[in-house]
Scaffold this motif. Sequence first.
Motif, PDB file in Angstrom:
ATOM      1  N   LYS A 109      59.050  53.260  30.619  1.00  0.00           N
ATOM      2  CA  LYS A 109      60.065  52.369  30.035  1.00  0.00           C
ATOM      3  C   LYS A 109      61.338  52.308  30.891  1.00  0.00           C
ATOM      4  O   LYS A 109      62.069  51.320  30.848  1.00  0.00           O
ATOM      5  N   GLU A 110      61.608  53.359  31.649  1.00  0.00           N
ATOM      6  CA  GLU A 110      62.783  53.354  32.532  1.00  0.00           C
ATOM      7  C   GLU A 110      62.612  52.355  33.675  1.00  0.00           C
ATOM      8  O   GLU A 110      63.592  51.892  34.248  1.00  0.00           O
ATOM      9  N   PHE A 111      61.355  52.033  33.988  1.00  0.00           N
ATOM     10  CA  PHE A 111      61.079  51.117  35.095  1.00  0.00           C
ATOM     11  C   PHE A 111      60.715  49.717  34.621  1.00  0.00           C
ATOM     12  O   PHE A 111      61.161  48.723  35.198  1.00  0.00           O
ATOM     13  N   GLY A 112      59.885  49.615  33.576  1.00  0.00           N
ATOM     14  CA  GLY A 112      59.418  48.302  33.138  1.00  0.00           C
ATOM     15  C   GLY A 112      58.549  47.645  34.203  1.00  0.00           C
ATOM     16  O   GLY A 112      58.071  48.294  35.120  1.00  0.00           O
ATOM     17  N   GLY A 113      58.326  46.340  34.060  1.00  0.00           N
ATOM     18  CA  GLY A 113      57.530  45.615  35.044  1.00  0.00           C
ATOM     19  C   GLY A 113      56.053  45.943  34.930  1.00  0.00           C
ATOM     20  O   GLY A 113      55.511  46.047  33.833  1.00  0.00           O
ATOM     21  N   THR A 114      55.407  46.150  36.073  1.00  0.00           N
ATOM     22  CA  THR A 114      53.970  46.429  36.109  1.00  0.00           C
ATOM     23  C   THR A 114      53.739  47.931  36.199  1.00  0.00           C
ATOM     24  O   THR A 114      54.097  48.562  37.197  1.00  0.00           O
ATOM     25  N   ILE A 115      53.156  48.489  35.156  1.00  0.00           N
ATOM     26  CA  ILE A 115      52.863  49.916  35.085  1.00  0.00           C
ATOM     27  C   ILE A 115      51.356  50.107  35.242  1.00  0.00           C
ATOM     28  O   ILE A 115      50.566  49.376  34.650  1.00  0.00           O
ATOM     29  N   VAL A 116      50.965  51.098  36.027  1.00  0.00           N
ATOM     30  CA  VAL A 116      49.545  51.357  36.262  1.00  0.00           C
ATOM     31  C   VAL A 116      49.165  52.710  35.663  1.00  0.00           C
ATOM     32  O   VAL A 116      49.860  53.712  35.872  1.00  0.00           O
ATOM     33  N   THR A 117      48.079  52.722  34.910  1.00  0.00           N
ATOM     34  CA  THR A 117      47.558  53.970  34.364  1.00  0.00           C
ATOM     35  C   THR A 117      46.036  53.923  34.362  1.00  0.00           C
ATOM     36  O   THR A 117      45.434  52.991  34.902  1.00  0.00           O
ATOM     37  N   THR A 118      45.415  54.924  33.766  1.00  0.00           N
ATOM     38  CA  THR A 118      43.963  55.076  33.853  1.00  0.00           C
ATOM     39  C   THR A 118      43.273  54.671  32.548  1.00  0.00           C
ATOM     40  O   THR A 118      43.916  54.465  31.519  1.00  0.00           O
ATOM     41  N   VAL A 119      41.938  54.612  32.604  1.00  0.00           N
ATOM     42  CA  VAL A 119      41.167  54.173  31.440  1.00  0.00           C
ATOM     43  C   VAL A 119      41.302  55.118  30.249  1.00  0.00           C
ATOM     44  O   VAL A 119      41.014  54.728  29.112  1.00  0.00           O
ATOM     45  N   ASP A 120      41.756  56.354  30.482  1.00  0.00           N
ATOM     46  CA  ASP A 120      41.838  57.326  29.391  1.00  0.00           C
ATOM     47  C   ASP A 120      43.227  57.437  28.786  1.00  0.00           C
ATOM     48  O   ASP A 120      43.483  58.308  27.952  1.00  0.00           O
ATOM     49  N   ALA A 121      44.159  56.547  29.168  1.00  0.00           N
ATOM     50  CA  ALA A 121      45.521  56.596  28.646  1.00  0.00           C
ATOM     51  C   ALA A 121      45.637  55.844  27.314  1.00  0.00           C
ATOM     52  O   ALA A 121      44.915  54.885  27.059  1.00  0.00           O
ATOM     53  N   SER A 122      46.595  56.275  26.494  1.00  0.00           N
ATOM     54  CA  SER A 122      46.769  55.721  25.153  1.00  0.00           C
ATOM     55  C   SER A 122      47.283  54.285  25.168  1.00  0.00           C
ATOM     56  O   SER A 122      48.005  53.870  26.081  1.00  0.00           O
ATOM     57  N   ALA A 123      46.958  53.570  24.100  1.00  0.00           N
ATOM     58  CA  ALA A 123      47.459  52.204  23.913  1.00  0.00           C
ATOM     59  C   ALA A 123      48.943  52.186  23.578  1.00  0.00           C
ATOM     60  O   ALA A 123      49.558  51.112  23.599  1.00  0.00           O
ATOM     61  N   CYS A 124      49.554  53.341  23.286  1.00  0.00           N
ATOM     62  CA  CYS A 124      50.997  53.353  23.001  1.00  0.00           C
ATOM     63  C   CYS A 124      51.793  52.884  24.213  1.00  0.00           C
ATOM     64  O   CYS A 124      52.861  52.273  24.072  1.00  0.00           O
ATOM     65  N   LEU A 125      51.281  53.132  25.417  1.00  0.00           N
ATOM     66  CA  LEU A 125      51.944  52.661  26.634  1.00  0.00           C
ATOM     67  C   LEU A 125      51.957  51.141  26.671  1.00  0.00           C
ATOM     68  O   LEU A 125      53.003  50.525  26.940  1.00  0.00           O
ATOM     69  N   ASP A 126      50.815  50.522  26.391  1.00  0.00           N
ATOM     70  CA  ASP A 126      50.735  49.048  26.369  1.00  0.00           C
ATOM     71  C   ASP A 126      51.729  48.469  25.359  1.00  0.00           C
ATOM     72  O   ASP A 126      52.437  47.498  25.656  1.00  0.00           O
ATOM     73  N   THR A 127      51.771  49.074  24.163  1.00  0.00           N
ATOM     74  CA  THR A 127      52.647  48.577  23.099  1.00  0.00           C
ATOM     75  C   THR A 127      54.099  48.547  23.549  1.00  0.00           C
ATOM     76  O   THR A 127      54.803  47.541  23.377  1.00  0.00           O
ATOM     77  N   GLU A 128      54.570  49.658  24.137  1.00  0.00           N
ATOM     78  CA  GLU A 128      55.980  49.758  24.528  1.00  0.00           C
ATOM     79  C   GLU A 128      56.322  48.870  25.719  1.00  0.00           C
ATOM     80  O   GLU A 128      57.384  48.237  25.746  1.00  0.00           O
ATOM     81  N   ILE A 129      55.444  48.813  26.710  1.00  0.00           N
ATOM     82  CA  ILE A 129      55.745  48.021  27.907  1.00  0.00           C
ATOM     83  C   ILE A 129      55.681  46.527  27.602  1.00  0.00           C
ATOM     84  O   ILE A 129      56.476  45.733  28.115  1.00  0.00           O
ATOM     85  N   GLU A 130      54.735  46.138  26.728  1.00  0.00           N
ATOM     86  CA  GLU A 130      54.658  44.727  26.351  1.00  0.00           C
ATOM     87  C   GLU A 130      55.896  44.281  25.583  1.00  0.00           C
ATOM     88  O   GLU A 130      56.327  43.126  25.694  1.00  0.00           O
ATOM     89  N   LYS A 131      56.503  45.185  24.804  1.00  0.00           N
ATOM     90  CA  LYS A 131      57.764  44.864  24.116  1.00  0.00           C
ATOM     91  C   LYS A 131      58.855  44.492  25.118  1.00  0.00           C
ATOM     92  O   LYS A 131      59.745  43.705  24.813  1.00  0.00           O
ATOM     93  N   MET A 132      58.783  45.091  26.310  1.00  0.00           N
ATOM     94  CA  MET A 132      59.794  44.859  27.348  1.00  0.00           C
ATOM     95  C   MET A 132      59.448  43.668  28.235  1.00  0.00           C
ATOM     96  O   MET A 132      60.189  43.353  29.168  1.00  0.00           O
ATOM     97  N   GLY A 133      58.305  43.037  27.953  1.00  0.00           N
ATOM     98  CA  GLY A 133      57.875  41.913  28.773  1.00  0.00           C
ATOM     99  C   GLY A 133      57.116  42.314  30.018  1.00  0.00           C
ATOM    100  O   GLY A 133      56.872  41.485  30.902  1.00  0.00           O
ATOM    101  N   GLY A 134      56.732  43.600  30.084  1.00  0.00           N
ATOM    102  CA  GLY A 134      55.957  44.076  31.226  1.00  0.00           C
ATOM    103  C   GLY A 134      54.467  44.060  30.930  1.00  0.00           C
ATOM    104  O   GLY A 134      54.023  43.530  29.908  1.00  0.00           O
ATOM    105  N   LYS A 135      53.700  44.647  31.828  1.00  0.00           N
ATOM    106  CA  LYS A 135      52.245  44.703  31.613  1.00  0.00           C
ATOM    107  C   LYS A 135      51.707  46.031  32.124  1.00  0.00           C
ATOM    108  O   LYS A 135      52.305  46.685  32.988  1.00  0.00           O
ATOM    109  N   VAL A 136      50.555  46.416  31.580  1.00  0.00           N
ATOM    110  CA  VAL A 136      49.892  47.658  31.954  1.00  0.00           C
ATOM    111  C   VAL A 136      48.530  47.342  32.576  1.00  0.00           C
ATOM    112  O   VAL A 136      47.746  46.595  31.995  1.00  0.00           O
TER     113      VAL A 136
END
Length: 452
Positions: free
Chosen positions: A269-296
């Motif tokens: 969230k400190e960076f926003g924009g395009t965040i990259v993670t792995t197939v085993d990461a939680s959907a909570c990351l998608d929820t928060e970054i999408e609120k900021m207009g970014g993508k995962v």
Amino acid sequence: MSDIPRLFGTSGIRGEYQKKITLELAMDVARALAKYIGGKGKTVVIGHDTRTTGKIIEHVMIAGLLQSGCNVLKLGMVPTPTVGYATLKKQADAGIMITASHNPSQYNGIKLWNADGLAYKQNQEREIEKLVYEKDFNIVGWDEIGEEYDISSFKDEYVDDIIKVSEIDPNKPLKVVVDCASGAGSYLSPKALRQAGMNVITLNAQPDGFFPGRNPEPNSDNLQELMKTVKVLGADVGLAHDGDADRMIAVDEKGNLSDFDKLLTIIAKEFGGTIVTTVDASACLDTEIEKMGGKVLRTPVGDVHVAESINENNGTFGGEPSGTWLHPDFCMCPDGLLSGLRIVRAIQKNGKLSEQLDAIENYPTIREKITCDNNKKASVMEKVESDFKNEFDDIQEILTIDGVRIKFEDGSWVLIRPSGTEPYIRITTEGKTQAHLKDIETKSQNFLNKLI
């Protein structure tokens, strides 16, 4: 090259000393690396963690490099990120880190780095494997042997630079407890925090390859002492590293181990924009970054896959739930020390860590592993790919980029994938409700147990 035996897993070559990791293998990997980067006149940075076998493997690999005409820049005992950063800053042609990360004391390993500080990609690893398998090396004459240089003082430059890029505020000192597992971060992690103005208390900060204070895997079982210490001392945060300090896990001011996915989300969230993670990461990351207009974006498990995707998609930040985070504004090597500084900075800016974690939507998750011999993994995963979907009737999506990930209609998901470093099949399950989570987990466990 499909008939050439695999040496590399998801994070370098790892195994028990004198079983998989022999001195003969170390010598051959050094010679193969030298051949791959061009041999005579090329430069390689090398470092090792605190394991008892690190120095002897280092000596052998240095000999292999010198014998091949390469010059060697020797860092000594350092965290993995220091090797990646030195390779970049010293404009070397490659880097070698001798470490088995979070594995027990009897293990060791070898990880290779590109000139830009990015870990070797799979196609590069296959080239090294081919050279090792075919014993295809270039050995120079007595008058062309490479030179060895001590660059251990580079550690100070590394510490200065991670403090600068973290933008930590020295005028807001926090009380920080750091548990280094007697690993490679034992000197530099406390030093960086103190130099940044923090009030630092250390645990297991004496380098010791037997890891006497705790096992190097930074998980709940191994961090009980850190959790109690943070609470008793009224510290603002606790930080924990693995054996080579490319990972960081945090304990909040109440003494609770932070949810790994939420911790990743806080810094994302400190960076926003395009965040990259792995197939085993939680959907909570998608929820928060999408609120900021970014993508995962998601990749197979392994920091090299995350790093590749960051480079290809102009990512701002990336990481795995394990605490392996990449900071592209600094270097493409996972860096647990910089991650720790950035968590401290986030607390300075945004308040108590527990409150930041609580503000992120909670999806209950279970991570498990089932023992499976390495030689059975392929046949087991074939059955998983063909038959696992038959256990469910509410499937929305199936991904097979790394193991088998099934997403359900309510957003819950399960991932079954083989460990790349240990004899396990891993199950990660996330449910939107506790009941659905338990149902998915039970079916997944029963399915795998029948197979294995």
